[in-house]
Write a protein that holds these residues in place. Structure first.
Motif, short mmCIF file in Angstrom:
data_model
loop_
_atom_site.label_atom_id
_atom_site.label_comp_id
_atom_site.label_asym_id
_atom_site.label_seq_id
_atom_site.Cartn_x
_atom_site.Cartn_y
_atom_site.Cartn_z
N ARG A 252 41.35 45.10 25.01
CA ARG A 252 41.92 44.67 26.29
C ARG A 252 42.84 45.76 26.83
N ASP A 253 42.79 45.95 28.15
CA ASP A 253 43.68 46.90 28.79
C ASP A 253 44.22 46.30 30.08
N ALA A 254 45.07 47.05 30.77
CA ALA A 254 45.72 46.52 31.97
C ALA A 254 44.71 46.16 33.04
N ASP A 255 43.68 47.00 33.21
CA ASP A 255 42.65 46.70 34.22
C ASP A 255 41.92 45.41 33.89
N GLY A 256 41.63 45.20 32.62
CA GLY A 256 40.95 43.97 32.21
C GLY A 256 41.79 42.74 32.48
N TYR A 257 43.08 42.82 32.13
CA TYR A 257 43.97 41.70 32.42
C TYR A 257 44.01 41.40 33.91
N LEU A 258 44.09 42.47 34.72
CA LEU A 258 44.21 42.30 36.17
C LEU A 258 42.95 41.68 36.76
N LEU A 259 41.78 42.18 36.38
CA LEU A 259 40.53 41.63 36.91
C LEU A 259 40.32 40.18 36.47
N THR A 260 40.67 39.88 35.21
CA THR A 260 40.54 38.51 34.73
C THR A 260 41.46 37.58 35.51
N GLY A 261 42.69 38.04 35.76
CA GLY A 261 43.63 37.23 36.53
C GLY A 261 43.17 37.00 37.95
N LEU A 262 42.62 38.04 38.59
CA LEU A 262 42.12 37.88 39.95
C LEU A 262 40.95 36.91 39.99
N GLY A 263 40.04 37.03 39.00
CA GLY A 263 38.93 36.08 38.93
C GLY A 263 39.42 34.65 38.76
N ALA A 264 40.47 34.48 37.96
CA ALA A 264 41.03 33.14 37.76
C ALA A 264 41.63 32.60 39.06
N LEU A 265 42.35 33.44 39.79
CA LEU A 265 42.96 32.99 41.04
C LEU A 265 41.91 32.57 42.06
N TRP A 266 40.82 33.35 42.18
CA TRP A 266 39.77 32.99 43.13
C TRP A 266 39.05 31.72 42.69
N ALA A 267 38.86 31.55 41.37
CA ALA A 267 38.22 30.33 40.88
C ALA A 267 39.06 29.10 41.21
N LEU A 268 40.37 29.20 40.99
CA LEU A 268 41.25 28.07 41.25
C LEU A 268 41.38 27.80 42.75
N ALA A 269 41.49 28.87 43.54
CA ALA A 269 41.59 28.69 45.00
C ALA A 269 40.31 28.08 45.55
N GLY A 270 39.15 28.57 45.09
CA GLY A 270 37.88 28.02 45.55
C GLY A 270 37.71 26.58 45.14
N ALA A 271 38.12 26.24 43.90
CA ALA A 271 38.00 24.86 43.43
C ALA A 271 38.84 23.92 44.29
N ALA A 272 40.08 24.32 44.58
CA ALA A 272 40.96 23.49 45.40
C ALA A 272 40.41 23.35 46.81
N ALA A 273 39.87 24.45 47.36
CA ALA A 273 39.36 24.42 48.73
C ALA A 273 38.15 23.50 48.85
N VAL A 274 37.21 23.61 47.92
CA VAL A 274 36.01 22.78 47.98
C VAL A 274 36.37 21.31 47.74
N TRP A 275 37.34 21.06 46.88
CA TRP A 275 37.81 19.68 46.69
C TRP A 275 38.33 19.12 48.00
N ALA A 276 39.10 19.94 48.73
CA ALA A 276 39.66 19.48 50.01
C ALA A 276 38.57 19.23 51.03
#
Length: 319
Positions: free
Chosen positions: A200-224
């Motif tokens: 694991r490196d900083a880039d990996g942490y960052l990309l994983t975090g961004l993917g998580a944020l988009w997944a959560l934002a998309g989930a909340a948006a589609v629920w709405a």
């Protein structure tokens, strides 16, 4: 033409313009290597280098054509499913690249790391243009795609969140939220399901975090989009906002996991000595399968929402 439509049109032209230098650079690499005046990339023979860059030339050409289709009149005559799928997956890839490029640059500057000599054969100006192309394309599509969808299916973006008939529980949103929470756990340093922490490196942490944020934002948006909300809440949120976030979030889930799933399966089966993924293959495969399924399911909900029973049949605006 309202303000958001103008912004979307300018963003589409900007995306096509931003990716053009990347296309020209790739063409120069192919032509230069064939003529013997440009070096072949490290680890490649001439044939492999030409094939790889020819494929990326085609991808860049498709990207430019896609951006123009989102703004030119002929784009409204292309079958909607084709334009939507290409734009959906393309923006899904690039919406994570844009913040990643900005944040990684800031982190490298703060740490005094200029990137080393990872690609010493590429001049600095070429590297800057390549990064500019991806960032510009990602930002352009993120703005142009919702504007195009709003132009083509205006009823889907009118009204307020929760208008219409209350739907069933959108299970793709639940699955996407679960995937996003696991990725966020890994992004903040969680080790359950991690087989090789040293990889694991900083880039990996960052990309994983961004993917998580988009997944959560998309989930909340589609629920709405799928569920009605109390009037005192829904009146504050225009319908176009969750529609746009839902398109981008579901596209990110589908595109990134659709690419990572075969890579993970290949690494798990072939065990190449030069590739080591941090995650344990079993949970990684399950998560990527869930993400692809959730992304596709969220897209179906968003498409179905364009045929709202409380609205007139969608009209196509060709101005």
């Amino acid at each position: 033409m309202d303000r958001w439509d103008r912004i979307g049109r300018r963003a589409a032209y900007g995306a096509a313009f931003a990716l053009t230098p990347y296309l020209l650079i790739k063409v120069s690499w192919v032509v230069g290597s064939l003529l013997g005046v440009a070096p072949v990339g490290e680890g490649f023979d001439l044939a492999g280098w030409v094939v790889l860059n020819t494929v990326t030339i085609g991808m860049a050409g498709i990207g430019i054509a896609l951006a123009l289709a989102l703004v030119r009149p002929w784009g409204m005559r292309i079958p909607g499913r084709l334009v939507v799928f290409c734009a959906w997956t393309g923006s899904g890839f690039l919406v994570s690249v844009l913040p990643f490029a900005v944040l990684s640059t800031l982190l490298d500057s703060a740490s005094g790391d200029s990137g080393g000599d990872a690609d010493a054969a590429m001049p600095g100006w070429e590297a800057a243009l390549v990064q500019f192309g991806f960032v510009g394309m990602g930002l352009g599509l993120a703005l142009a795609l919702p504007a195009y969808l709003r132009r083509r299916w205006p009823e889907a973006f009118s009204g307020r969140v929760g208008d219409g008939t209350r739907g069933t529980v959108p299970w793709p949103s639940v699955v996407a939220a679960g995937v996003g929470l696991v990725w966020m756990y890994w992004a903040v340093g969680g080790t359950v399901g991690i087989a090789h922490p040293a990889a694991r490196d900083a880039d990996g942490y960052l990309l994983t975090g961004l993917g998580a944020l988009w997944a959560l934002a998309g989930a909340a948006a589609v629920w709405a989009v799928a569920r009605t909300l109390p009037a005192r809440v829904s009146r504050w949120f225009p319908r176009w906002l969750p529609q746009a976030l839902g398109w981008l979030g579901s596209g990110s889930l589908f595109a990134w996991s659709g690419w990572k799933l075969p890579l993970t399966l290949y690494v798990a089966s072939a065990a190449p000595p030069d590739i080591r993924l941090p995650e344990h293959p079993a949970p990684a495969v399950v998560l990527h399968l869930a993400a692809v399924t959730a992304g596709a399911g969220m897209l179906r909900i968003l498409v179905a929402s364009t045929r709202r029973p409380d609205s007139a049949p969608a009209r196509v605006i060709t101005r």
